[in-house]
Design an enzyme around this catalytic site. Structure first.
Site, PDB file in Angstrom:
ATOM      1  N   ARG A 107     -89.215  -8.474   2.534  1.00  0.00           N
ATOM      2  CA  ARG A 107     -89.751  -7.371   1.724  1.00  0.00           C
ATOM      3  C   ARG A 107     -90.221  -6.281   2.670  1.00  0.00           C
ATOM      4  NH1 ARG A 107     -94.138  -6.982  -3.147  1.00  0.00           N
ATOM      5  NH2 ARG A 107     -92.289  -7.679  -4.245  1.00  0.00           N
ATOM      6  N   HIS A 134     -84.894  -3.876  -6.057  1.00  0.00           N
ATOM      7  CA  HIS A 134     -85.738  -5.065  -6.244  1.00  0.00           C
ATOM      8  C   HIS A 134     -84.918  -6.113  -7.007  1.00  0.00           C
ATOM      9  CE1 HIS A 134     -89.136  -7.538  -6.293  1.00  0.00           C
ATOM     10  NE2 HIS A 134     -89.929  -6.912  -7.137  1.00  0.00           N
ATOM     11  N   GLN A 137     -86.276  -9.391  -8.929  1.00  0.00           N
ATOM     12  CA  GLN A 137     -86.997  -9.058 -10.163  1.00  0.00           C
ATOM     13  C   GLN A 137     -86.048  -9.047 -11.366  1.00  0.00           C
ATOM     14  OE1 GLN A 137     -90.531  -7.988 -10.428  1.00  0.00           O
ATOM     15  NE2 GLN A 137     -90.065  -8.243 -12.589  1.00  0.00           N
ATOM     16  N   ASP A 231     -93.194   0.900 -14.807  1.00  0.00           N
ATOM     17  CA  ASP A 231     -93.646   0.442 -13.487  1.00  0.00           C
ATOM     18  C   ASP A 231     -94.640   1.493 -12.992  1.00  0.00           C
ATOM     19  OD1 ASP A 231     -93.854  -0.771 -10.980  1.00  0.00           O
ATOM     20  OD2 ASP A 231     -91.882  -0.120 -10.279  1.00  0.00           O
ATOM     21  N   CYS A 272     -92.863  -5.014 -14.312  1.00  0.00           N
ATOM     22  CA  CYS A 272     -92.691  -5.960 -13.204  1.00  0.00           C
ATOM     23  C   CYS A 272     -94.032  -6.444 -12.671  1.00  0.00           C
ATOM     24  CB  CYS A 272     -91.871  -5.323 -12.099  1.00  0.00           C
ATOM     25  SG  CYS A 272     -92.569  -3.755 -11.514  1.00  0.00           S
ATOM     26  N   ARG A 317     -90.273 -14.915 -12.514  1.00  0.00           N
ATOM     27  CA  ARG A 317     -89.932 -14.593 -11.125  1.00  0.00           C
ATOM     28  C   ARG A 317     -89.657 -15.872 -10.338  1.00  0.00           C
ATOM     29  NH1 ARG A 317     -91.438 -10.226  -8.550  1.00  0.00           N
ATOM     30  NH2 ARG A 317     -89.746 -10.926  -7.216  1.00  0.00           N
TER      31      ARG A 317
HETATM   32  N1  NVA Z   1     -92.022   0.083  -7.668  1.00  0.00           N
HETATM   33  C1  NVA Z   1     -93.040  -0.840  -7.245  1.00  0.00           C
HETATM   34  C2  NVA Z   1     -92.646  -2.248  -7.577  1.00  0.00           C
HETATM   35  C3  NVA Z   1     -93.667  -3.281  -7.240  1.00  0.00           C
HETATM   36  C4  NVA Z   1     -93.235  -4.667  -7.607  1.00  0.00           C
HETATM   37  C5  NVA Z   1     -93.278  -0.693  -5.751  1.00  0.00           C
HETATM   38  O1  NVA Z   1     -92.288  -0.607  -5.001  1.00  0.00           O
HETATM   39  O2  NVA Z   1     -94.431  -0.631  -5.336  1.00  0.00           O
HETATM   40  N1   CP Z   2     -93.244  -7.687  -9.303  1.00  0.00           N
HETATM   41  C1   CP Z   2     -93.496  -7.938  -7.997  1.00  0.00           C
HETATM   42  O1   CP Z   2     -92.609  -7.847  -7.145  1.00  0.00           O
HETATM   43  O2   CP Z   2     -94.767  -8.303  -7.738  1.00  0.00           O
HETATM   44  P1   CP Z   2     -95.428  -8.501  -6.290  1.00  0.00           P
HETATM   45  O3   CP Z   2     -95.488  -7.142  -5.653  1.00  0.00           O
HETATM   46  O4   CP Z   2     -96.779  -9.082  -6.564  1.00  0.00           O
HETATM   47  O5   CP Z   2     -94.545  -9.422  -5.495  1.00  0.00           O
END
Ligand code: NVA
Ligand code: CP
Length: 335
Positions: A107, A134, A137, A231, A272, A317
């Site tokens: 990540r 992502h 997800q 989101d 999410c 998830r």
């Molecule tokens: N769009 C958000 C998703 C978090 C799961 C981010 O990248 O912070």
């Molecule tokens: N939805 C998601 O990816 O959550 P986290 O950022 O907690 O992993």
């Protein structure tokens, strides 16, 4: 369907519709096993490593619990505790970690980083979120859709409200197109998806009998929809300075009771997570103090309403990630 064993899982565009259906079938099977208490330690003796350059609750916990349930060892590395990127390049880290591990989760920031990791690693690499995509997800989200609307999602409509060009929105457009789900990106011009992606997904959607619509009209976008998804307005890695502008431009796209009323009577709400639906978080409280708003992308009322499926989605998830790891590490049919 060709076996997914040995494949990287970097973005959904790399996969065929029936690969995605297969991952959903596997995720449903693993979910039933977990709920029935049936052991499924099919990957006993293997090991995976998790590299997180951004924070996480769901993704990290999903990989760790899924690995444990499958009988695998798991190492978590954050940027402060490893050499990755600081003292050792991605290419070198990939080659070192491949000597220890059977799979690598990443990540972080640019998609090019996870792509480079995959190029140099000789085990599967799983994208746990980048600035652009992502993909883990998506299996959880489509599983949640199936749980509400049945296994065949073709012809359903999912609307993404707000920052309709972020990693989650981009990924949803692809997931929907591949499964024949109509997709609507609903947001202001500056937060709409890139033209190449809309064109690509429109072609995929057409071949699966569905559509892609990009609109700045909440009324047009949400009318009769089966699922309303949103989101955060500012994603991880974006600078603090963008909050003011995002709040101004995305407030009309907040998911509230009026939006849910535009949707179909049985419509569900998805997110999410994490979500800013109150001021019970450090950032939520700071935003309330700076801008005088107590809810952002979704109202507390919708978040807590019976139509909200966000905690099923969060649980999914883990089942989804288990399916993705299993399919890319083994082609043995599960009992
Ligand atoms: N769009 C958000 C998703 C978090 C799961 C981010 O990248 O912070
Ligand atoms: N939805 C998601 O990816 O959550 P986290 O950022 O907690 O992993």
């Amino acid at each position: 369907m060709a076996s997914l064993k040995g494949r990287d899982y970097l973005k959904l565009l790399d996969f065929e519709s029936d690969d995605i259906t297969h991952l959903l079938d596997l995720a449903r099977t693993f979910k039933s096993m977990k709920h029935a208490g049936t052991p499924h330690r099919y990957l006993e003796g293997r090991n995976i490593v998790l590299l997180f350059e951004k924070t996480s609750t769901r993704t990290r916990c999903s990989f760790e619990v899924a690995a444990s349930d499958l009988g695998m060892g798991c190492t978590f590395l954050d940027p402060a505790s490893s050499q990755v990127s600081k003292k050792e390049s991605i290419a070198d880290s990939a080659r070192v970690l491949s000597r220890f591990y059977d799979g690598i989760e990443y990540r972080g920031f640019g998609q090019s980083i996870v792509e480079e990791l995959a190029e140099y690693a000789d085990c599967p690499v799983w994208n746990g979120l980048t600035d652009e995509w992502h993909p883990t997800q998506m299996i959880a989200d489509m599983l949640t859709m199936q749980e509400n609307f049945g296994e065949d999602l073709a012809g359903r409509t999912l609307v993404f409200m707000g920052d309709a060009r972020n990693n989650v929105a981009n990924s949803l457009m692809v997931a929907c197109a591949k499964l024949g789900v109509n997709f609507v990106a609903c947001g202001p011009a500056e937060n709409q998806p890139e033209a190449w992606l809309v064109e690509t997904c429109t072609e995929i959607a057409q071949s699966n009998g569905s559509t892609v619509l990009v609109t700045d009209s909440v009324e047009e976008g949400c009318a009769g929809a089966d699922a309303i998804y949103t989101d955060v307005w500012v994603s991880m890695g974006e600078p603090d300075e963008v909050w003011e502008q995002r709040i101004a431009s995305l407030s009309p796209y907040q998911v509230n009771a009026r939006v849910m009323q535009l949707a179909a009577p049985e419509a569900i709400f998805l997110h999410c997570l994490p979500a800013y639906h109150d001021t019970k978080t450090a950032i939520g409280a700071k935003i309330a103090e700076r801008f005088g708003i107590t809810e952002m992308e979704v109202t507390d009322e919708v978040f807590e309403a019976p139509c909200s499926r966000v905690f099923d989605e969060a649980e999914n998830r883990m089942h989804a990630i288990k399916a993705i790891m299993y399919a890319t590490l083994s082609d043995e049919p599960i009992a």
